[in-house]
Write a protein that holds these residues in place. Structure first.
Motif, PDB file in Angstrom:
ATOM      1  N   SER A   1      25.958 -32.997  19.852  1.00 29.68           N
ATOM      2  CA  SER A   1      26.816 -32.806  21.030  1.00 29.68           C
ATOM      3  C   SER A   1      28.277 -32.776  20.604  1.00 29.68           C
ATOM      4  O   SER A   1      28.626 -33.211  19.505  1.00 29.68           O
ATOM      5  CB  SER A   1      26.576 -33.927  22.058  1.00 29.68           C
TER       6      SER A   1
ATOM      7  N   GLU B   1      23.879 -29.021  21.482  1.00 32.79           N
ATOM      8  CA  GLU B   1      24.803 -28.194  22.250  1.00 32.79           C
ATOM      9  C   GLU B   1      25.858 -27.491  21.396  1.00 32.79           C
ATOM     10  O   GLU B   1      26.674 -26.746  21.928  1.00 32.79           O
ATOM     11  CB  GLU B   1      25.486 -29.022  23.344  1.00 32.79           C
TER      12      GLU B   1
ATOM     13  N   GLY C   1      23.993 -38.194  24.008  1.00 36.63           N
ATOM     14  CA  GLY C   1      23.285 -36.933  24.174  1.00 36.63           C
ATOM     15  C   GLY C   1      22.249 -36.692  23.097  1.00 36.63           C
ATOM     16  O   GLY C   1      21.572 -37.616  22.637  1.00 36.63           O
TER      17      GLY C   1
END
Length: 463
Positions: A352, A402, A430
């Motif tokens: 993340s 991500e 995350g």
């Protein structure tokens, strides 16, 4: 209790292990032609590709990589953990403010993760050194006195030799505070391990010796090394220059600003405001010898350089890219050695974004590491011109992370081996690597390299 301790200076007598000269020697110092993209799933057990344990060197900070340390032990204990000495958050900041010296929080954190858990006493020692005092300053001070005087329940299960050794350095730390009457030390959220570490470092006047002592007290495997990237007794401040020209001083101010709070650092991205511009470079600052902070160019720990020359695999761990990883890469000698090695050089991509890498793609991570190792934006006389592929030849990526994988840009950087690894979701930060899958992926990479090294180059084919 407080009045009794503050009423006189605590005397320091060498613990039992010192009387046996156990620590006396340490008192005075210490490319791929095609693009591969495949997945690695969670195996039932980790297979070690070679009966001889591989050796690794890991550049990391004190938090993100901790989650895979236990799994890494199943593959190998021959690991050199290289950590920064510029962490200036929480109780580390208070120790540095009052007593000076390098920051030890990241080092203490890794030492605890590597410590033995096989016996009841080992668990008791780990619990003691991993304990944090309450946030309330008065409650924290009261509990600290209870611990240093030996009456706290945390001492239960700790035998006399260990108790004497640990208490001696906690008392020495307290004595150093009392010798500075003009400074009021705040024990709020203080780490007992940090206090023990600081007492040992000041007593020995050596960070390396303090790490050796901590390693022995917490029974870290002797072949595992925790190495400060800079071996120093001086206070160092990490600075960064943003692309808009802004200078930020202090690791915490760069990564997780806390406005001076002693509360635990919040790692969630939403907990901190975005930087006004991307980071251009990180560098070191010091006020030693002058009144004002100024840029300095410390030398890398020779033990780190020695390990870089010999290990089977170099790993850039996940974590805060600039403050935890690049801060160890900008030192003279690091880039020179890494670029000369033909072993696996592995980047573990974050799952993340954080304050330091908002808007970054995978190739941006590679560029930042390359610039740090080349010292691109530092002294031009000390800069290198090496290609990204000379520093990184494999990228391990957490599944569903991500960070955008810009494959074409990676290929243009000479990086073709991208491995997707199973991941899990952490409610605070995350997507993160699944530890078993990550270590299996590293095991496979190192195994291929070691088998190739043992076999040597293929013989010329003759028709």
């Amino acid at each position: 209790m407080a009045e009794r301790l503050l009423g006189h200076s605590i005397s320091f007598s060498p613990p039992l292990l010192f009387q046996q000269n156990f620590f006396s020697p340490f008192r005075n110092s210490l490319s791929m032609s095609a693009f591969h993209c495949h997945c690695f799933s969670n195996p039932n057990s980790i297979s070690i590709p070679n009966p001889t344990q591989p050796s690794l060197l890991v550049f990391s900070g004190g938090t993100a990589f901790n989650g895979v340390v236990e799994e890494l032990k199943k593959l190998t204990t021959r690991v050199a953990h290289v950590l920064p000495v510029s962490d200036d958050g929480g109780s580390t900041a208070e120790i540095v403010r009052v007593l000076g010296g390098p920051a030890v929080g990241d080092i203490r954190s890794r030492c605890l993760r590597l410590s033995d858990e096989s016996t009841a006493e080992a668990l008791a020692v780990r619990k003691l050194l991993g304990h944090r005092l309450p946030l309330d300053p008065q409650q924290a001070k009261s509990e600290w006195y209870d611990i240093v005087e030996g009456g706290h329940s945390l001492w239960k299960g700790v035998s006399k030799p260990y108790r004497e050794t640990i208490r001696a350095f906690l008392a020495y730390f307290q004595n150093e505070i009392l010798r500075r009457p003009n400074e009021s030390f705040c024990f709020s959220n203080g780490s007992i391990g940090n206090f023990f570490f600081a007492g040992a470092r000041i007593f020995f006047q050596s960070l390396d010796a303090a790490i050796f002592l901590f390693s022995r007290v917490s029974d870290i495997p002797p072949e595992s090394q925790v190495l400060p990237v800079i071996s120093t007794n001086d206070r160092l401040t990490l600075g960064c220059e943003l692309w808009d020209g802004t200078i930020i001083r202090g690791q915490n101010e760069i990564s997780h600003p806390t406005n001076g709070s002693m509360e635990p650092v919040k790692k969630e991205r939403s907990a901190v405001p975005a930087l006004p511009s991307r980071i251009k470079r990180v560098f070191y600052m010091s006020s030693e010898g002058r009144n004002l902070l100024h840029e300095v160019f410390p030398t890398a720990n020779q033990a780190v350089l020695d390990q870089l020359n010999t290990v089977d695999c170099i790993v850039y761990a996940m974590g805060s890219l600039f403050t935890s990883i690049c801060s160890s890469l900008v030192l003279l000698g690091i880039g020179e050695i890494i670029s000369s090695r033909s072993c696996p050089k592995v980047l573990l991509l974050n799952g993340s974004q954080d304050r330091e890498t908002i808007g970054f793609s995978a190739s941006c991570f590679v560029t930042a590491i390359t610039d740090a190792l080349n010292r691109t934006y530092g002294d031009p006389q000390n800069s290198l011109k090496n290609y990204p592929s000379q520093y990184i030849n494999t990228l391990l990526v957490p599944k569903d992370g991500e960070i955008p994988l810009d494959i074409q840009h990676l290929a243009s950087q000479g990086i073709f081996d991208v491995i997707t690894v199973d991941s899990t979701h952490d409610p605070k930060v995350g997507i993160i690597f699944d530890p078993k899958s990550l270590i299996q992926a590293i095991a496979d990479l190192v195994g291929r390299y070691m088998r190739k090294t043992v076999r040597g180059p293929p013989a010329n084919h003759v028709d």
